[in-house]
Design a protein around this motif. Structure first.
Motif, PDB file in Angstrom:
ATOM      1  N   ASN A  90       0.741  -1.202  -0.292  1.00  0.00           N
ATOM      2  CA  ASN A  90       0.120  -0.039   0.020  1.00  0.00           C
ATOM      3  C   ASN A  90       1.041   1.292  -0.058  1.00  0.00           C
ATOM      4  O   ASN A  90       0.199   2.430   0.422  1.00  0.00           O
ATOM      5  N   ILE A  91       2.098   1.146  -0.469  1.00  0.00           N
ATOM      6  CA  ILE A  91       2.809   2.514  -0.488  1.00  0.00           C
ATOM      7  C   ILE A  91       2.509   3.062  -1.833  1.00  0.00           C
ATOM      8  O   ILE A  91       2.817   2.528  -3.061  1.00  0.00           O
ATOM      9  N   SER A  92       2.083   4.436  -1.717  1.00  0.00           N
ATOM     10  CA  SER A  92       1.835   5.099  -2.877  1.00  0.00           C
ATOM     11  C   SER A  92       2.904   6.026  -3.355  1.00  0.00           C
ATOM     12  O   SER A  92       4.251   5.944  -2.780  1.00  0.00           O
ATOM     13  N   LEU A  93       3.013   6.643  -4.529  1.00  0.00           N
ATOM     14  CA  LEU A  93       4.254   7.386  -5.013  1.00  0.00           C
ATOM     15  C   LEU A  93       4.257   8.740  -4.494  1.00  0.00           C
ATOM     16  O   LEU A  93       3.207   9.230  -3.980  1.00  0.00           O
ATOM     17  N   GLY A  94       5.306   9.174  -4.339  1.00  0.00           N
ATOM     18  CA  GLY A  94       5.671  10.814  -3.844  1.00  0.00           C
ATOM     19  C   GLY A  94       4.568  11.690  -4.496  1.00  0.00           C
ATOM     20  O   GLY A  94       4.246  11.639  -5.602  1.00  0.00           O
ATOM     21  N   GLU A  95       5.052  12.894  -4.064  1.00  0.00           N
ATOM     22  CA  GLU A  95       3.992  14.068  -4.642  1.00  0.00           C
ATOM     23  C   GLU A  95       4.438  14.506  -5.727  1.00  0.00           C
ATOM     24  O   GLU A  95       3.580  15.354  -6.302  1.00  0.00           O
ATOM     25  N   ASN A  96       5.540  14.279  -6.328  1.00  0.00           N
ATOM     26  CA  ASN A  96       6.099  14.957  -7.455  1.00  0.00           C
ATOM     27  C   ASN A  96       5.848  14.486  -8.804  1.00  0.00           C
ATOM     28  O   ASN A  96       6.360  14.617  -9.972  1.00  0.00           O
ATOM     29  N   ILE A  97       4.837  13.346  -8.621  1.00  0.00           N
ATOM     30  CA  ILE A  97       4.687  12.514  -9.966  1.00  0.00           C
ATOM     31  C   ILE A  97       4.171  13.612 -11.101  1.00  0.00           C
ATOM     32  O   ILE A  97       4.410  13.385 -12.258  1.00  0.00           O
ATOM     33  N   ASP A  98       3.546  14.728 -11.105  1.00  0.00           N
ATOM     34  CA  ASP A  98       3.162  15.541 -11.990  1.00  0.00           C
ATOM     35  C   ASP A  98       4.299  16.110 -12.767  1.00  0.00           C
ATOM     36  O   ASP A  98       4.481  16.062 -13.762  1.00  0.00           O
TER      37      ASP A  98
END
Lengths: 504, 420
Positions: A458-466
């Motif tokens: 359940n680990i999601s991606l960090g916030e800079n994906i954009d």
């Protein structure tokens, strides 16, 4: 000390004469332990030059890029404010193996560094399977020279900004530009130059072919199911872009390739941090102590040496303000020492846990370990209960569903296996980095590319994906979509670039 | 066998290109930071570099990474109290230490600004980027009246103290060789004959006599060639080349009458600082003359200029006349580049304004490179502004600007000196 050579070099200042003397006696000892190395090229540099070497992230020759300037400014700031000391040495995986020694080091330090870098790291580079199969020490310097020249030629032809933009995007995707499983072809400067033109023409033709026909849109659904492209998900995103991005100019493809090759070159180093440092530390410790036993260095030398060595392998406990994770030098050094102990003087416990190596020839076992493992497998193979107790390791589980952290295992009979497993995973790059692969390209429709993130725990991606998608968009040229597949197999779209005008 | 190489003497600035790239990339942010800094810098502090702060988000290099959620395991060393199954409170700052990369902790949150120092030169470069001295090019060499004497080859005429001995003697030797060569050959032949005669026995007194006479003649001919002659002489030649003047003088003229408050003076001071920095970057020496005036003008030192308060009316022409006088006496335009900066709140005695125009047009402008006038006032313009405005339309080297508050200074300075 009655030995002449020991008294001859009492002064702690180094000279080239002394360096050569120490190199020769260290080399003798190293040989007697069966260490095989590339020839050494040892360069003495000043601290300013060391900062230069730092900022080019271990490449002796690097192409120009602003991020190295940033790194340099940071290093300089930290160094001048006294927040960090410089490393005593930097060593480069090349043939001949280049090591940088700082001029500020004392004679003892220089000897330690020569043993550590020029014989420890060097032999690891030459023998470990990751390095021998994935990197080509003979040609890396030539390749970097080629890369530097290519980049600066491009800058002249197409402008610094255009080159910088492409490189920025490539750097962002650098970690996803390595082949994890497929063995890469060796790089050689000669071939590189010869094949470059050929490749340019061929690639462009390939790409054109791929995008030549755009069938009518009503068939799109069937088509995409029948001819899925790529047929298998691709893990090496930069490679895929280099070969398939429709709008890249051929010089841009070459830049992508350069960044990819550099990433691939460093990939083994990122996978063998503990082993590499542990191996080098083990050998500087063993070699210098042998010299002391043979009477070739005196008491003051060995005391200074032990002082430095102790600093290097110091491991602050988890609750210390200096704690920042497990010190790879400590862990690696302790593990190699431990293997030696198991071979020479096994306890009953060792005989149960390591029946195949307990009591065997330690030198042979050590060389075997050096050759055939990476951090992850090394730990899961050789971390002994004895060492777990000695380092007092414990495993924590931090689940964001709970408002506490659970102690999952400690250094006791029930915990050994769990800790070994957890520590091994901690050095598994494919767990540390998000697993993102190219899932599908809509070659018959809008040419959009879809990436899929395979989540675990359940680990999601960090916030800079954009930001990241923008970089990918710059290289690909058409819409980029990022999906996520959870462990249950549920797929959901996370984001896309350019952003959809307005969600319905 | 190992090979040792001493690289310490190699250039150490391998990273300077990359550093420059970095500065270029973040020029906008750095400039903003400089604009901020210039307003609270003191007048004497012109030699140091500057600390530049950039928000960290502007220079991040993004990579795909994990967020701090989900379930993660981590092994730590040095257990001193825990048993399996213990549940402990989550530490406050645990965010930075998730199971991400090994060195997550030193890249944690909280450090949101990136500060570094740029050198004095880089600071000035950035500060005055795109600015050029007005009028400099056109007048570069045209009216330069200072000369420097430099070596300029050799000549055949000159003063005795400029004789080049080596060259003169060389010419002398070659002339003598050229003039005496054939005679010397003759001489040798005659001497050989004479020797042959002396060897042979017999009556040859006559022949010997005549040979000896001929030899004597040859020797005399050789001796008649002078050791040094007028046209052997070579003189060092010097030429005078015009040099552009590298000295500048800056006249600061300020109104200190009762209507000028400290705030207005501070603004003026900042403008002078900028001008001084700017000139000192271009000229080797820059001198500053401070002239303050109310009804009378007076040359003063820096401290008195900025900080002493006077009362009274305002007669601007007095200061302009004083400036002209000082310039004529001490700073001839042949050696000095004259710049003037006048600051005022716009007050002037009405009858004086036409006088100012006259002084400026006739005496000052022909002698100055650039004359800038800044009016620091929040109220409307008075007669002096309108008068100056007319002048500025006629003469490109005369510029006027209006400053309302501190923040205006730098933009206006840039406007004044921007290359078109």
């Amino acid at each position: 000390m009655t030995n002449q050579s020991a008294t001859k070099f009492k002064d702690c200042e180094w000279t080239f004469e002394k360096l050569e003397y120490f190199d020769s006696i260290i080399s003798e000892v190293a040989c007697s332990f069966g260490l095989t190395t590339y020839p050494n090229q040892i360069e003495i540099i000043s601290s300013e030059q060391m900062m230069d070497a730092y900022s080019s992230v271990g490449m002796p020759i690097g192409y120009n890029h602003w991020s190295y300037g940033k790194k340099f400014i940071q290093t300089q700031q930290n160094y001048h404010r006294g927040q960090m000391g410089l490393a005593y040495e930097i060593v480069i995986n090349s043939n001949p193996c280049i090591s940088y020694l700082m001029e500020e080091n004392s004679m003892t330090m220089q000897a330690l560094v020569i043993a550590h870098a020029c014989y420890g790291h060097n032999s690891f580079f030459k023998n470990n399977y990751l390095f021998t199969t994935w990197t080509d020490a003979d040609s890396i310097i030539d390749y970097l020279v080629f890369a530097k020249k290519f980049v600066s030629d491009c800058e002249e032809k197409y402008g610094v900004d255009a080159v910088e933009n492409t490189l920025d995007s490539c750097h962002a995707l650098m970690n996803l530009g390595v082949d994890r499983y497929k063995r890469p072809a060796k790089i050689s400067l000669h071939e590189e130059k010869n094949r470059q033109d050929e490749r340019e023409a061929f690639l462009q033709a390939q790409v054109n072919d791929l995008w030549r026909t755009v069938p009518k849109s009503k068939h799109v659904e069937e088509c995409s199911n029948k001819h899925r492209f790529p047929q298998q998900p691709q893990e090496n995103i930069l490679y895929f872009i280099e070969k398939n991005a429709p709008l890249l100019k051929s010089w841009q493809r070459e830049l992508v390739r350069i960044v990819r090759k550099v990433a691939q070159y460093f990939y083994p180093q990122r996978q063998t941090q503990v082993m590499n440092e542990g191996w080098a530390t083990f050998w500087h410790y063993t070699i210098i102590n042998t010299l002391f036993d043979e009477g070739k260095v005196d008491n003051s030398f060995i005391l200074e040496f032990l002082h430095h060595h102790t600093n290097v392998v110091y491991q602050p406990p988890y609750n210390s303000p200096y704690y920042s994770g497990i010190n790879p030098y400590t862990l690696g050094f302790a593990m190699f020492q431990d293997i030696k102990r198991i071979c020479e003087d096994p306890t009953d416990e060792d005989k149960v846990w390591f029946p195949d190596i307990a009591g065997s020839d330690w030198l042979h076992t050590l060389h075997f370990a050096c050759k055939n493992f990476k951090d992850e497998s090394f730990i899961s193979q050789y971390l002994s209960p004895h060492l777990i107790r000695e380092l007092k390791l414990f495993n924590t589980v931090d689940d964001d569903k709970n408002n506490f952290i659970e102690i999952d295992a400690i250094h006791n009979e029930q915990g050994y296996l769990k800790i070994r497993e957890a520590l091994s995973q901690q050095y598994n790059l494919s767990y540390l980095e998000p697993n993102i692969q190219i899932h599908r390209v809509d070659i018959t429709g809008d040419r959009s590319i879809t990436l899929r993130h395979y989540g675990h725990h359940n680990i999601s991606l960090g916030e800079n994906i954009d930001e990241m998608l923008k970089h990918l968009y710059r290289l690909w040229g058409f819409e980029v979509i990022l999906e996520s597949e959870s462990e249950g197999g549920k797929v959901s779209e996370i984001t896309r670039c350019p952003k959809a005008p307005s969600p319905e | 066998m190992s090979h040792f190489i001493d690289r310490r003497l190699n250039a150490k600035n391998k990273s300077s290109v990359n550093r420059q790239r970095f500065l270029n990339r973040h020029k906008e942010q750095i400039k903003r930071s400089i604009d901020h800094v210039i307003t609270d810098r003191s007048v004497t502090d012109v030699s140091s570099g500057e600390n530049i702060t950039i928000p960290k988000r502007d220079l991040s290099e993004p990579i795909f990474h994990h967020a701090n959620d989900g379930q993660r395991q981590r092994v730590h060393p040095g257990n001193d109290q825990f048993q399996q199954g213990d549940k402990i409170e989550r530490p406050k700052q645990s965010g930075g230490q998730g199971a991400g990369d090994g060195n997550a902790s030193d890249q944690g949150e909280g450090e949101d600004e990136f500060t570094f120092e740029i050198s004095h030169d880089e600071y000035l470069d950035l500060l005055f980027e795109d600015l050029a001295l007005p009028n400099l090019e056109a007048k570069q060499n045209a009216d330069a009246q200072e000369f420097k004497t430099t070596r300029h080859g050799f000549s055949e005429v000159g003063l005795p103290n400029n004789i080049n001995i080596v060259r003169s003697l060389k010419k002398s030797i070659s002339r003598r060789i050229a003039l005496t060569g054939s005679t010397k050959r003759e001489l040798t032949a005659l001497e050989e004959q004479l020797a042959a005669l002396e060897q042979s026995s017999g009556e040859n007194y006559q022949a010997r006599k005549s040979l000896e006479a001929q030899i004597q003649q040859c020797k005399e001919r050789i001796n008649r060639v002078p050791f040094i002659d007028d046209f052997d002489l070579q003189f060092n030649h010097y030429a005078r080349t015009p040099v552009p003047s590298s000295k500048a003088v800056m006249f600061c003229i300020m109104d200190v009458s009762g209507s000028m408050d400290q705030e207005t003076k501070d603004i003026a001071k900042r403008f002078y600082i900028l001008l001084y920095l700017f000139l000192s970057r271009t000229y080797q020496t820059t001198e500053v003359v401070y002239i303050r005036h109310h009804t009378q003008a007076k040359e003063v030192d820096e401290h008195e200029f900025f900080y002493s308060q006077e009362t009274g009316g305002t007669v601007v022409s007095s200061a302009l006349r004083l400036m002209h006088k000082i310039q004529q006496q001490r700073y001839p335009t042949s050696q000095w580049n004259v710049y003037a900066a006048q600051a005022s709140d716009g007050d002037n005695w009405n009858d004086d304004t036409p006088l100012c125009k006259e002084v400026i047009e006739q005496d000052l402008l022909p002698n100055t490179r650039y004359f800038s006038y800044i009016e620091i006032t929040k109220s409307s313009h008075q007669s002096m502004w309108h008068c100056y405005q007319k002048i500025s339309e006629l003469y490109p080297e005369f510029a006027i600007k209006h400053i309302k508050e501190r923040a205006d200074i730098y933009p206006i300075f840039r406007e004044l000196f921007a290359t078109s």
